[in-house]
Design a protein around this motif. Sequence first.
Motif, PDB file in Angstrom:
ATOM      1  N   LEU A 159       0.831  -1.204   0.000  1.00  0.00           N
ATOM      2  CA  LEU A 159       0.000   0.000   0.000  1.00  0.00           C
ATOM      3  C   LEU A 159       0.864   1.253   0.000  1.00  0.00           C
ATOM      4  O   LEU A 159       0.577   2.211  -0.720  1.00  0.00           O
ATOM      5  N   LEU A 160       1.936   1.241   0.799  1.00  0.00           N
ATOM      6  CA  LEU A 160       2.827   2.403   0.854  1.00  0.00           C
ATOM      7  C   LEU A 160       3.387   2.721  -0.529  1.00  0.00           C
ATOM      8  O   LEU A 160       3.443   3.881  -0.934  1.00  0.00           O
ATOM      9  N   LYS A 161       3.777   1.698  -1.260  1.00  0.00           N
ATOM     10  CA  LYS A 161       4.296   1.903  -2.627  1.00  0.00           C
ATOM     11  C   LYS A 161       3.222   2.553  -3.503  1.00  0.00           C
ATOM     12  O   LYS A 161       3.503   3.493  -4.248  1.00  0.00           O
ATOM     13  N   GLN A 162       1.975   2.079  -3.395  1.00  0.00           N
ATOM     14  CA  GLN A 162       0.882   2.665  -4.180  1.00  0.00           C
ATOM     15  C   GLN A 162       0.629   4.113  -3.763  1.00  0.00           C
ATOM     16  O   GLN A 162       0.391   4.976  -4.620  1.00  0.00           O
ATOM     17  N   LEU A 163       0.683   4.379  -2.459  1.00  0.00           N
ATOM     18  CA  LEU A 163       0.486   5.745  -1.962  1.00  0.00           C
ATOM     19  C   LEU A 163       1.575   6.672  -2.486  1.00  0.00           C
ATOM     20  O   LEU A 163       1.297   7.811  -2.888  1.00  0.00           O
ATOM     21  N   LEU A 164       2.807   6.206  -2.490  1.00  0.00           N
ATOM     22  CA  LEU A 164       3.924   7.026  -2.969  1.00  0.00           C
ATOM     23  C   LEU A 164       3.803   7.319  -4.457  1.00  0.00           C
ATOM     24  O   LEU A 164       4.044   8.448  -4.899  1.00  0.00           O
ATOM     25  N   TYR A 166       1.029   7.359  -6.220  1.00  0.00           N
ATOM     26  CA  TYR A 166      -0.105   8.268  -6.396  1.00  0.00           C
ATOM     27  C   TYR A 166       0.243   9.682  -5.923  1.00  0.00           C
ATOM     28  O   TYR A 166      -0.150  10.669  -6.544  1.00  0.00           O
ATOM     29  N   GLY A 167       0.982   9.786  -4.818  1.00  0.00           N
ATOM     30  CA  GLY A 167       1.286  11.090  -4.229  1.00  0.00           C
ATOM     31  C   GLY A 167       2.407  11.856  -4.904  1.00  0.00           C
ATOM     32  O   GLY A 167       2.500  13.074  -4.760  1.00  0.00           O
ATOM     33  N   LEU A 168       3.275  11.162  -5.643  1.00  0.00           N
ATOM     34  CA  LEU A 168       4.431  11.810  -6.261  1.00  0.00           C
ATOM     35  C   LEU A 168       4.078  13.023  -7.124  1.00  0.00           C
ATOM     36  O   LEU A 168       4.679  14.092  -6.960  1.00  0.00           O
ATOM     37  N   PRO A 169       3.107  12.939  -8.027  1.00  0.00           N
ATOM     38  CA  PRO A 169       2.780  14.138  -8.827  1.00  0.00           C
ATOM     39  C   PRO A 169       2.298  15.320  -7.971  1.00  0.00           C
ATOM     40  O   PRO A 169       2.611  16.465  -8.267  1.00  0.00           O
ATOM     41  N   PHE A 170       1.580  15.038  -6.887  1.00  0.00           N
ATOM     42  CA  PHE A 170       1.128  16.105  -5.996  1.00  0.00           C
ATOM     43  C   PHE A 170       2.313  16.760  -5.297  1.00  0.00           C
ATOM     44  O   PHE A 170       2.348  17.979  -5.117  1.00  0.00           O
ATOM     45  N   MET A 171       3.295  15.964  -4.910  1.00  0.00           N
ATOM     46  CA  MET A 171       4.487  16.498  -4.277  1.00  0.00           C
ATOM     47  C   MET A 171       5.261  17.374  -5.250  1.00  0.00           C
ATOM     48  O   MET A 171       5.720  18.457  -4.902  1.00  0.00           O
TER      49      MET A 171
END
Length: 195
Positions: A159-164, A166-171
Amino acid sequence: LLAAVVTFGMDSATVRYLKDAEDEKQKAIIFSTGFLFEAFLALLVAGCLVLTSSQVCEALNLSKSQTSSWIVLMGWLPGIIMAQYFQNWFKYTFKRSLFVRLISVQAGVYLAGIVFLKFTDQLSLLNVMLVMLISQWLTAVTGFLTCRRQFTLQVNTKLLKQLLIYGLPFMVMAFGYNFIISLDRYMLADKISKD
């Protein structure tokens, strides 16, 4: 800039994956995985920057007198990351009263601190930063106590990998936006008189 990097879009990513959760246990794993990653990263970055504060201050052309402000800023970083995580969790999960409570704690402590500094004639940049640090950490503690049943020490690495991902473009977007604003201020700092 640091807050944008450390947040890593996790606030948006956790809420997106929360929609797929089938029960409260899965929600707790999503909540905890996102929170623990952000808190760990914030503490790691802040700790490293405090340990190397003299070198970082020299690289940023900060005077020795500004080192204490730098250390306060690094204490503020984990507090704001955690406070924002809880605020965004309540906002995006439509827990309006809890969101308002956290914002009220943050604003109330900050306002009371600034008024106290003003009336005691102790208003300075360092003291304002200390008030900000206190207001963020009290907000984080309030959020933690409110969400204590949501925490689990179970972290799902898949899940952490999926969150990262998904979150990368927002970061990247948050970093770019904050970088442009910071760059303008940095470039204009020498052009403005001290008066």
